[in-house]
Each structure stands twice: as structure tokens, then as C-alpha cells.
Design an enzyme around this catalytic site. Structure first.
Site, PDB file in Angstrom:
ATOM      1  N   GLY A 234       0.837  -1.195   0.000  1.00 18.09           N
ATOM      2  CA  GLY A 234       0.000   0.000   0.000  1.00 18.09           C
ATOM      3  C   GLY A 234       0.871   1.244   0.000  1.00 18.09           C
ATOM      4  N   LEU A 235       0.236   2.372  -0.149  1.00 18.78           N
ATOM      5  CA  LEU A 235       0.948   3.642  -0.192  1.00 18.78           C
ATOM      6  C   LEU A 235       1.643   3.961   1.131  1.00 18.78           C
ATOM      7  CD1 LEU A 235      -1.748   5.821  -1.999  1.00 18.78           C
ATOM      8  CD2 LEU A 235       0.402   5.010  -3.000  1.00 18.78           C
ATOM      9  N   SER A 236       2.630   4.826   1.069  1.00 15.83           N
ATOM     10  CA  SER A 236       3.260   5.332   2.284  1.00 15.83           C
ATOM     11  C   SER A 236       2.200   6.043   3.116  1.00 15.83           C
ATOM     12  CB  SER A 236       4.375   6.315   1.920  1.00 15.83           C
ATOM     13  OG  SER A 236       4.968   6.852   3.082  1.00 15.83           O
TER      14      SER A 236
ATOM     15  N   SER B  23       5.963  -1.858  -2.140  1.00 14.78           N
ATOM     16  CA  SER B  23       6.001  -2.803  -3.275  1.00 14.78           C
ATOM     17  C   SER B  23       5.033  -2.369  -4.366  1.00 14.78           C
ATOM     18  CB  SER B  23       5.715  -4.240  -2.812  1.00 14.78           C
ATOM     19  OG  SER B  23       4.625  -4.333  -1.929  1.00 14.78           O
TER      20      SER B  23
END
Length: 201
Positions: free
Chosen positions: A35-37, A109
Site C-alpha cells: 500500500g501507499l506510504s 512494493s
């Protein structure tokens, strides 16, 4: 990846994955958090790890930033380095699974092909992709490390979601929307899935 080493032969170990699982009293597998930061990957992964630990399940969390302090300290954030980052983590994760443990990985990822590469290293029942889904607007509001601000200012380049793409999982085993669920509810959903699919008892 091309094998550069020569004159090497695989040496079979005396202790198999099955024997280690039997001794530990549970299956071994990978929970791959992507997932996103700022989406909550590390937070949820560590909360799940604590829950598994409390239930007597041996596990370890591989966190993106932590791994870059050691094993992957030689890698940057170019597309090539990101791919190598995930390839190495995939191989390390496989070692944990072979050792009879549960490994939880918290990595952005961003590329689907890299996540599929890791899946291909493992058996069919050893990889659980957990998409920690959160709108980028919410991730930017949280911005726990101040990275989005720096990315918007151009201080950080190739930042996922800003000037580098994030390829959402098409068919993950689990999707956890952290803008809609609390940490506790997110953990419960994951544990419920693992029990329902007999990953844990």
C-alpha cells in the site's frame, strides 16, 4: 534473475519445512502488506504480529525502512532498485517460511510484477497479499514521516503516488481500508481470514 555464481550445488538440509512446522505447532506463510506510504502497513502488520505472538505463533515483521538500514542499504528508489529491494525481501521471506515461521512484510512494493514474483517463489498456500488501501489524500494528511511534503516540494524524487506509480493489487487475498477501519478491526479481519482459510487454528 540471471545466476552469476558458478560451480555451486544445492545442499539438502536434514530438517525439512514440515518438521519445523510440526515442532512449532503451526503453518508458515507470508503476509505481504502492500500500500501507499502512510496507509498503515507497518502499524497493522505489527499489530497482527503481536496478536499472533500472543497466540503462540512464531513470526517476524520485515519492515521497508528497517530493511533499508541493513540488508538493502545499498539500494535507492529508482525503479531498478525498487525491484531488487522486493526480490531480496521475497527470498528472505521464503527462508522464514522454510524455517517454519510466519513472516509479515510491510513494503510499498508498488509494482504488480514484483509482488507476483514473490508469490511465485512460494507454494500456493504460503502467500497472502494484504492490500492496505487508503486514499492518497488521507495518506498525505497523516504523512507520519513528512515524506509527502518533501515529495510535493521536489526534495524527494520517484515518490510512490506522486511522481512514481503505484499499481493496485487486482485480486488480493485481503483488502483492508484503513480509512474506514480501526487498527483493532483491521487486525480482527486478518485473523478471521487466516482462521477461516486454516492458515492458523
Amino acid at each position: 534473475m540471471l545466476q552469476k555464481s558458478s560451480n555451486i550445488v544445492w545442499h539438502e538440509q536434514s530438517l525439512t519445512k514440515e518438521l519445523r512446522r510440526k515442532q512449532n505447532g503451526h503453518n508458515s506463510f507470508v503476509l505481504w502488506f502492500t500500500g501507499l506510504s502512510g496507509s498503515g502497513k507497518s502499524t497493522v502488520a505489527n499489530a497482527v504480529a503481536k496478536r499472533l505472538f500472543d497466540e503462540g505463533i512464531k513470526n517476524y515483521v520485515l519492515d521497508g525502512d528497517n530493511v533499508r538500514h541493513g540488508l538493502n542499504k545499498d539500494l535507492g528508489f529508482s525503479e531498478e532498485d525498487r525491484k531488487e529491494n522486493i526480490r531480496r525481501i521475497g527470498e528472505v521471506s521464503k527462508l522464514f517460511v522454510d524455517g517454519g515461521q510466519v513472516v509479515l512484510t510491510a513494503f510499498i512494493s508498488p509494482f504488480a510484477a514484483d509482488r507476483e514474483l514473490v508469490r511465485s517463489l512460494l507454494e500456493d498456500d504460503e502467500f497472502v497479499e494484504v492490500y492496505i488501501k487508503c486514499p492518497i489524500e488521507e495518506c498525505e494528511k497523516r504523512d507520519p514521516k513528512g515524506l509527502y511534503v518533501k515529495a510535493r516540494q521536489g526534495i524527494i524524487r520517484d515518490f510512490t503516488g506522486i511522481d512514481s506509480p503505484y499499481e493496485e493489487p487486482v485480486n488480493p487475498e485481503l483488502t483492508i481500508e484503513t480509512n474506514a477501519y480501526s487498527i483493532e478491526d483491521s487486525v480482527e479481519k486478518i485473523i478471521e481470514y487466516l482462521k477461516k482459510r486454516n492458515f492458523i487454528s
